[in-house]
Structure formats: structure tokens, C-alpha cells
Design an enzyme around this catalytic site. Sequence first.
Site, mmCIF file in Angstrom:
data_model
loop_
_atom_site.group_PDB
_atom_site.id
_atom_site.type_symbol
_atom_site.label_atom_id
_atom_site.label_comp_id
_atom_site.label_asym_id
_atom_site.label_seq_id
_atom_site.Cartn_x
_atom_site.Cartn_y
_atom_site.Cartn_z
ATOM 1 N N GLY A 1 22.529 -6.722 2.607
ATOM 2 C CA GLY A 1 21.934 -7.804 3.404
ATOM 3 C C GLY A 1 23.021 -8.613 4.098
ATOM 4 N N HIS A 2 24.022 -9.019 3.328
ATOM 5 C CA HIS A 2 25.145 -9.750 3.921
ATOM 6 C C HIS A 2 25.840 -8.869 4.976
ATOM 7 C CE1 HIS A 2 25.114 -11.576 -0.283
ATOM 8 N NE2 HIS A 2 24.941 -12.634 0.474
ATOM 9 N N LYS B 1 15.682 -13.896 5.094
ATOM 10 C CA LYS B 1 15.229 -13.980 3.708
ATOM 11 C C LYS B 1 15.125 -15.440 3.295
ATOM 12 C CE LYS B 1 16.783 -12.694 -0.863
ATOM 13 N NZ LYS B 1 17.309 -14.024 -1.117
ATOM 14 N N ASP B 2 16.097 -16.234 3.725
ATOM 15 C CA ASP B 2 16.060 -17.679 3.472
ATOM 16 C C ASP B 2 15.461 -18.337 4.715
ATOM 17 O OD1 ASP B 2 17.900 -18.007 0.872
ATOM 18 O OD2 ASP B 2 18.704 -16.431 2.130
ATOM 19 N N VAL C 1 17.095 -7.312 4.769
ATOM 20 C CA VAL C 1 17.423 -5.946 4.337
ATOM 21 C C VAL C 1 16.855 -5.761 2.934
ATOM 22 C CG1 VAL C 1 19.267 -4.317 3.822
ATOM 23 C CG2 VAL C 1 19.497 -5.899 5.750
ATOM 24 N N SER D 1 19.263 -9.301 -2.915
ATOM 25 C CA SER D 1 19.692 -10.658 -3.243
ATOM 26 C C SER D 1 20.787 -10.571 -4.297
ATOM 27 C CB SER D 1 18.514 -11.445 -3.818
ATOM 28 O OG SER D 1 18.977 -12.612 -4.485
ATOM 29 N N SER D 2 21.745 -11.480 -4.211
ATOM 30 C CA SER D 2 22.806 -11.511 -5.228
ATOM 31 C C SER D 2 22.194 -11.724 -6.608
ATOM 32 C CB SER D 2 23.790 -12.635 -4.907
ATOM 33 O OG SER D 2 24.253 -12.511 -3.584
ATOM 34 N N ARG D 3 21.085 -12.448 -6.674
ATOM 35 C CA ARG D 3 20.465 -12.741 -7.976
ATOM 36 C C ARG D 3 19.795 -11.513 -8.595
ATOM 37 N NH1 ARG D 3 19.637 -17.552 -5.088
ATOM 38 N NH2 ARG D 3 20.468 -19.407 -6.129
#
Length: 289
Positions: A36-37, A149-150, A176, A185-187
Site C-alpha cells: 500500500g505504501h 484507506k484513511d 491496495v 495495513s501495518s497493523r
Amino acid sequence: MQIIDKTAQLAQAVAQAKERHQTIGLVPTMGALHEGHLSLISRARQENDLVVVSVFVNPIQFNNQEDLAKYPRTVEADCRLLEQAGADIAFVPTVEEMYPEPVATVYHFGPIEEVMEGPRRPGHFSGVAVVVRRLFDLAQPDRAYFGEKDYQQIAIVRNLLEQIKYPIELVACPIVRADDGLALSSRNARLSANARAMAPAIYQTLCQAVEMSETDDVDDVRQYVLDALESYHLVNPQPDDLKFEPEYFEIVDDTTLQPVNTWQGEHGRVGCIAVWLNGVRLIDMVRFR
Ligand code: AMP
């Protein structure tokens, strides 16, 4: 790629780029980088001469100290990924470097922060605005890249840019997803294997909601999503007592972010959700119109 951890050094690199009339693209992140990043970075790479990616877990945007403590930190792997992705500068400051003085600034955003994430994460968006403005001041980008996403965060940054009148183009990039539909997501790294296997049901439910929106009222679609997730573990028995605990699901105007009760209107409609699963708070969104 240059790895910079001092604000003065970043300011210097930016000044040199400006002298050469180079355009600058900024991608703010909190690290634990994933595809995503990388999609934001590759877009920035296409559109700018100099790509600056910040990796900074911003403590003042966390309203939950446990979430801050458990936030994944993988700076070395992140720098390797950034190099491969073609970033020019990885900016990886410490908290002391970013905030040498205690932060006193508080930003207000009116109605767009009174919905969804706003009331549930007091101080979050002001903390986001403080770090984003600091990064804007340091990197002086022509364009800044944020992920849909955010979704609410994008509206907040757009509003911030109007407040501070910086001529920066905000580039909103699509979500993504993993092959099974879960928004990256990192989470996600904090989900157990069983929870990770269950998590794609969030996006599947959102997709069903989009189908339902062809025939059903907004309120019914909204209620369907909440009910489907709340009862998911009853219909599909799960190991470890896993269950979805939706915090909110709102169908809102895509520009004002205010809840709507009709599908028709001047602007599009998006559905935004926050769900707890296995002690991890996941967010996602879909577009209806
Ligand atoms: P974070 O590191 O979570 O603060 O995210 C940094 C930027 O990457 C934010 O603009 C996010 O919206 C964006 N981002 C995070 N996850 C995704 C994703 N799955 N797809 C697209 N953008 C994302």
C-alpha cells in the site's frame, strides 16, 4: 538513496533540490511498509524529480498508548524497501528531532472531524495535522501522497491545506488489498493466523453492501453491514473466541463526510468502517457512487 534523521539535513537537501528547480513529492508514513505504501511511492516517483518518504511513528496522533507501544517498527527493512522503490530520501527522525519543544498547537476541522474516527480518537486528527504540517514545512513538496484507506485523513489534510494556504497538490491513492481482499495495513502484522484468516470478511461484507445498494435503502445497507459482522462468529464458528466488534460503519457524502440517508446527491457516497478483531483495530472503506 539518502537516509536522513536530522531536520536540518533534510531542509538542506530540499534547498539544493529547489535550487535545481526539481519538483518534490512527499509520502508520509509510519513505517512497517507494505505494498500500500509502495503504491504511493511509485506514484510519487512517476510525478516528481525528488521523492521524500518519511518514516515516523507520530506519538501525538495516538490516543491509545497501547496501540502506540505495539505499533510495528521495522526501520531497517523499511529503508531497504524504500531503496528498491526508488525513493531519493528516507527521512527517519526521532521523536525528539521532530518535536524538540512540547507541541502546543491544536487544529480544528469542524464537521469533518465530528464523525467516524473523530469522536472515537480524541486529538488524533490534530496530531496528524501537526506532523503533516511539520513535514510540509521541512520537505516543501509540490505534491503529497495519501491513501484512501484513511479516507477521513485525506479530508482533514485537504482542509489543513486550505487553512494554511500551502500550494501543495494532495494526491489521493486507491486502497491496495491482499489477494483475499483485506486492505493492507501495518497493523495486520499483529493479527493471529486465525484472525488473519477471518479478516477478509470485512471487505467481503462491504462488497455485499455495494451490491445491496442497487436495491436497498441507505439505512438498511448500513444496518446489514453492522449485523453481518457482529453475528459473523455465530454463523461461522471461529477458533479462539474470535469475533468482529464493529466500532462504526457510516455511509457518508464523499466530500463533506456527513452521514447521508439517500444514495442520490451532489457528491458520491462512501462507506467507512472501523472494526476490532483480535485486539487490533482495522479500518476500511468502499465507494458506493
Ligand atoms: P501509515 O503508515 O499507516 O500512516 O500510512 C501511510 C500512508 O499510506 C497513508 O496515507 C495511508 O493512507 C497509506 N496507506 C496505508 N495502507 C494503504 C493501503 N492498503 N493502500 C493504499 N494506501 C495505504
